[in-house]
Scaffold this active site. Structure first.
Site, short mmCIF file in Angstrom:
data_model
loop_
_atom_site.label_atom_id
_atom_site.label_comp_id
_atom_site.label_asym_id
_atom_site.label_seq_id
_atom_site.Cartn_x
_atom_site.Cartn_y
_atom_site.Cartn_z
N PHE A 11 17.53 -37.81 15.15
CA PHE A 11 17.04 -38.51 16.34
C PHE A 11 16.25 -37.58 17.28
O PHE A 11 15.03 -37.72 17.43
CB PHE A 11 18.25 -39.16 17.04
CG PHE A 11 18.06 -39.60 18.45
CD1 PHE A 11 16.87 -40.21 18.87
CD2 PHE A 11 19.09 -39.45 19.38
CE1 PHE A 11 16.71 -40.65 20.18
CE2 PHE A 11 18.94 -39.88 20.69
CZ PHE A 11 17.75 -40.46 21.10
N ILE A 60 21.76 -25.83 6.61
CA ILE A 60 21.71 -24.66 7.50
C ILE A 60 22.81 -23.65 7.18
O ILE A 60 22.73 -22.50 7.60
CB ILE A 60 21.80 -25.04 9.00
CG1 ILE A 60 23.05 -25.89 9.29
CG2 ILE A 60 20.52 -25.73 9.47
CD1 ILE A 60 23.41 -25.96 10.76
N THR A 122 25.58 -29.88 24.15
CA THR A 122 25.94 -31.14 24.81
C THR A 122 26.80 -30.93 26.05
O THR A 122 27.50 -29.92 26.16
CB THR A 122 26.72 -32.02 23.80
OG1 THR A 122 27.29 -33.13 24.48
CG2 THR A 122 27.84 -31.24 23.12
N ASP A 123 26.78 -31.91 26.95
CA ASP A 123 27.67 -31.86 28.12
C ASP A 123 29.13 -32.08 27.73
O ASP A 123 30.03 -31.81 28.52
CB ASP A 123 27.23 -32.88 29.18
CG ASP A 123 27.19 -34.32 28.69
OD1 ASP A 123 27.52 -34.58 27.52
OD2 ASP A 123 26.81 -35.20 29.50
N SER A 151 33.72 -28.38 18.19
CA SER A 151 32.82 -27.66 17.26
C SER A 151 31.54 -27.23 17.98
O SER A 151 31.03 -26.13 17.74
CB SER A 151 32.50 -28.52 16.03
OG SER A 151 31.66 -29.61 16.35
N LYS A 152 31.04 -28.07 18.88
CA LYS A 152 29.83 -27.68 19.63
C LYS A 152 30.17 -26.53 20.60
O LYS A 152 29.38 -25.59 20.76
CB LYS A 152 29.26 -28.87 20.41
CG LYS A 152 28.66 -29.97 19.56
CD LYS A 152 27.44 -29.56 18.74
CE LYS A 152 26.21 -29.26 19.56
NZ LYS A 152 25.02 -29.00 18.70
P1 NAD Z 1 21.44 -36.73 14.56
O1 NAD Z 1 22.78 -36.95 13.98
O2 NAD Z 1 20.56 -37.91 14.81
O3 NAD Z 1 20.60 -35.73 13.63
C1 NAD Z 1 21.17 -34.60 13.05
C2 NAD Z 1 20.19 -34.07 12.00
O4 NAD Z 1 20.75 -32.87 11.46
C3 NAD Z 1 19.98 -35.04 10.83
O5 NAD Z 1 18.62 -35.13 10.50
C4 NAD Z 1 20.79 -34.41 9.70
O6 NAD Z 1 20.25 -34.70 8.41
C5 NAD Z 1 20.67 -32.94 10.04
N1 NAD Z 1 21.78 -32.15 9.48
C6 NAD Z 1 23.11 -32.43 9.55
N2 NAD Z 1 23.81 -31.49 8.90
C7 NAD Z 1 22.91 -30.57 8.44
C8 NAD Z 1 23.02 -29.37 7.72
N3 NAD Z 1 24.21 -28.90 7.33
N4 NAD Z 1 21.89 -28.67 7.42
C9 NAD Z 1 20.68 -29.15 7.81
N5 NAD Z 1 20.51 -30.30 8.49
C10 NAD Z 1 21.61 -31.01 8.81
O7 NAD Z 1 21.68 -35.88 15.87
P2 NAD Z 1 20.92 -35.94 17.28
O8 NAD Z 1 21.51 -37.04 18.08
O9 NAD Z 1 19.48 -35.87 17.05
O10 NAD Z 1 21.43 -34.57 17.93
C11 NAD Z 1 20.70 -33.36 17.75
C12 NAD Z 1 21.43 -32.24 18.46
O11 NAD Z 1 21.54 -32.54 19.85
C13 NAD Z 1 22.86 -32.01 17.97
O12 NAD Z 1 23.09 -30.62 17.94
C14 NAD Z 1 23.73 -32.68 19.02
O13 NAD Z 1 24.99 -32.05 19.11
C15 NAD Z 1 22.89 -32.47 20.27
N6 NAD Z 1 23.08 -33.48 21.32
C16 NAD Z 1 22.89 -34.81 21.05
C17 NAD Z 1 23.02 -35.75 22.07
C18 NAD Z 1 22.79 -37.22 21.84
O14 NAD Z 1 22.98 -38.01 22.79
N7 NAD Z 1 22.39 -37.66 20.66
C19 NAD Z 1 23.36 -35.33 23.36
C20 NAD Z 1 23.59 -33.96 23.58
C21 NAD Z 1 23.42 -33.03 22.56
O1 TDX Z 2 30.85 -49.05 19.51
C1 TDX Z 2 30.92 -48.32 20.52
N1 TDX Z 2 31.53 -48.81 21.64
C2 TDX Z 2 31.68 -48.08 22.78
O2 TDX Z 2 32.25 -48.56 23.77
C3 TDX Z 2 30.36 -46.98 20.57
C4 TDX Z 2 29.65 -46.40 19.38
C5 TDX Z 2 30.49 -46.28 21.74
N2 TDX Z 2 31.15 -46.78 22.81
C6 TDX Z 2 31.27 -45.97 24.04
C7 TDX Z 2 31.83 -44.58 23.81
C8 TDX Z 2 31.15 -43.76 24.89
O3 TDX Z 2 31.86 -43.89 26.11
O4 TDX Z 2 29.94 -45.75 24.53
C9 TDX Z 2 29.80 -44.43 25.05
C10 TDX Z 2 28.69 -43.73 24.29
O5 TDX Z 2 29.14 -43.52 22.96
P1 TDX Z 2 28.29 -42.70 21.87
O6 TDX Z 2 26.94 -43.28 21.74
O7 TDX Z 2 29.12 -42.56 20.65
O8 TDX Z 2 28.07 -41.31 22.63
P2 TDX Z 2 29.08 -40.19 23.16
O9 TDX Z 2 30.39 -40.26 22.51
O10 TDX Z 2 29.06 -40.26 24.67
O11 TDX Z 2 28.30 -38.87 22.63
C11 TDX Z 2 26.87 -38.80 22.70
O12 TDX Z 2 26.44 -38.04 23.78
C12 TDX Z 2 26.69 -36.66 23.73
C13 TDX Z 2 26.30 -38.22 21.39
O13 TDX Z 2 26.74 -38.99 20.29
C14 TDX Z 2 26.68 -36.79 21.22
O14 TDX Z 2 26.03 -36.23 20.08
C15 TDX Z 2 26.25 -36.03 22.42
O15 TDX Z 2 26.68 -34.71 22.35
#
Ligand code: NAD
Ligand code: TDX
Length: 334
Positions: A11, A60, A122-123, A151-152
């Site tokens: 993403f 990775i 992440t936060d 883990s993060k």
């Molecule tokens: P995502 O799950 O959409 O994408 C993760 C990507 O990493 C995928 O393309 C997957 O194929 C790849 N991947 C997983 N394991 C791998 C491996 N062993 N080697 C190589 N590639 C691998 O995640 P995202 O939501 O895009 O998050 C990206 C980063 O941002 C993460 O480090 C996550 O912790 C951090 N983050 C995400 C959010 C959020 O709201 N989505 C918020 C804060 C921080």
């Molecule tokens: O089906 C659901 N119902 C629900 O109530 C899902 C999937 C989530 N939730 C709630 C849980 C959380 O309070 O919604 C909120 C957001 O959930 P997620 O989208 O799973 O996010 P969260 O757990 O907050 O974590 C996200 O933000 C920080 C990302 O997935 C992480 O990768 C990032 O680090």
């Protein structure tokens, strides 16, 4: 600059690659991604024949793949991770393997070749806030509460340790919940949008009054871009969206945008150890680099809904195959 982006098929990583290739004609990108369930190369199909872009499929945690790629890059921007909290509760092992050991393997190669390393975090590493607590900032002590956030947090500590011990030129960013195009429909906002479109129920955990701060993904990418070019080495930057809302507020807003009533809402069993509230004080990056979020939550949600409406094939594909097994395990068969 030649940037090695890990997890670029996911993403945020794919949004970041679009941001770099569109905004910096002089830059090149190598995208290293294992293509797990969360990775999708369709996100980047417009770049596949561009000489500035190269995709490498690989893990990775595999030093033999990582080492030569880091040797040829000027900088690493590290997104690759297992990223979904609910999956980490079901099966923590892969979170340790990718998020901790994978980060270690990247750091070793970066140390060997002396490369600039930006770690995307992440936060959630800061734990949970009470309603009246001040938002998280760079001085907030770590208090991770889920296998994912633990883990993060471990990977953040390792990155910082490589700076203190070996002088590796690192930066770290800790951001709030991202939303926007290309988010896997396991995450809350795309799950709601796509479930509404499929006329499925909307599962709300617990009382739905948990609070998240929502950051439009393009604002996040712009912040990382600024940090890798102008950020101070060894520093952490917190990135927030100025958009704290309860989960139930988000659900109701999306129902309104999609013209549906509230009958699809279903309160389900709460997530184990569910963090009550996240919020971010982004004063440091605002003060030092002049960054602040530009996309309001209302505007970002509208853009996100339009994107999912225009890309039904994309999310239906993401929701097929292994996703269905996960969904049934997490939510039951309904
Ligand atoms: P995502 O799950 O959409 O994408 C993760 C990507 O990493 C995928 O393309 C997957 O194929 C790849 N991947 C997983 N394991 C791998 C491996 N062993 N080697 C190589 N590639 C691998 O995640 P995202 O939501 O895009 O998050 C990206 C980063 O941002 C993460 O480090 C996550 O912790 C951090 N983050 C995400 C959010 C959020 O709201 N989505 C918020 C804060 C921080
Ligand atoms: O089906 C659901 N119902 C629900 O109530 C899902 C999937 C989530 N939730 C709630 C849980 C959380 O309070 O919604 C909120 C957001 O959930 P997620 O989208 O799973 O996010 P969260 O757990 O907050 O974590 C996200 O933000 C920080 C990302 O997935 C992480 O990768 C990032 O680090």
């Amino acid at each position: 600059m030649k940037i090695l982006v890990t997890g670029g098929a996911g993403f945020i990583g794919s949004n970041f690659i679009h941001h770099i290739l569109e905004g910096h004609p002089e830059d090149e990108v190598i995208n290293l991604d294992a293509l797990t369930y969360a990775g999708n190369l369709e996100n980047l199909s417009i770049w596949k024949d561009d000489p500035r872009y190269r995709f490498v499929k690989g893990d990775i945690a595999d030093a033999s793949i990582v080492d030569p790629l880091i040797a040829e890059a000027d900088a690493v921007v590290h997104f690759a991770a297992e990223s979904h909290v609910d999956r980490s509760i079901m099966d923590p092992g892969i979170f340790l393997e990718t998020n901790v050991r994978g980060t270690y393997v990247l750091l070793e190669a970066a140390r060997k070749h002396g490369k600039r390393f930006h770690h995307v975090s992440t936060d959630e590493v800061f734990g949970a806030l009470k309603p009246d607590d001040a938002p998280f900032d760079e001085k907030t002590p770590y208090d991770p509460r889920s296998p994912y956030s633990a883990s993060k947090a471990s990977s953040d500590h390792l990155v910082r340790a490589y700076h203190e011990t070996y002088g590796l030129p690192i930066t770290i960013s800790n951001c709030s919940n991202n939303y926007g195009p290309y988010a896997c429909p396991e995450k809350f906002i795309p799950l709601i949008i796509t479930n509404i479109s499929e006329k499925k129920r909307i599962p709300v955990y617990g009382d739905g009054k948990q609070v998240r701060d929502w950051l439009y993904v393009e604002d996040h990418c712009r912040a990382i871009d600024m940090i890798i070019r102008k950020g101070r080495i060894g520093e952490t930057y917190c990135i927030g969206g100025d958009s704290e809302r309860t989960n139930i507020w988000i659900v109701k807003k999306l129902l309104e945008l999609l013209g549906r009533d509230e009958s699809a809402i279903e309160y389900v069993k709460d997530r184990a150890g569910h963090d009550r509230r996240y919020a971010i004080n982004y004063g440091k990056i605002e003060h030092e680099l002049g960054w602040r979020p530009t996309v309001s939550l209302e505007e970002g949600l509208r853009k996100t809904v339009s994107w999912y409406q225009a890309n039904e094939d994309w999310w239906k594909n993401m929701k097929s195959g292994a996703y269905q097994e996960y969904y049934a395990k997490q939510y039951g068969k309904k």
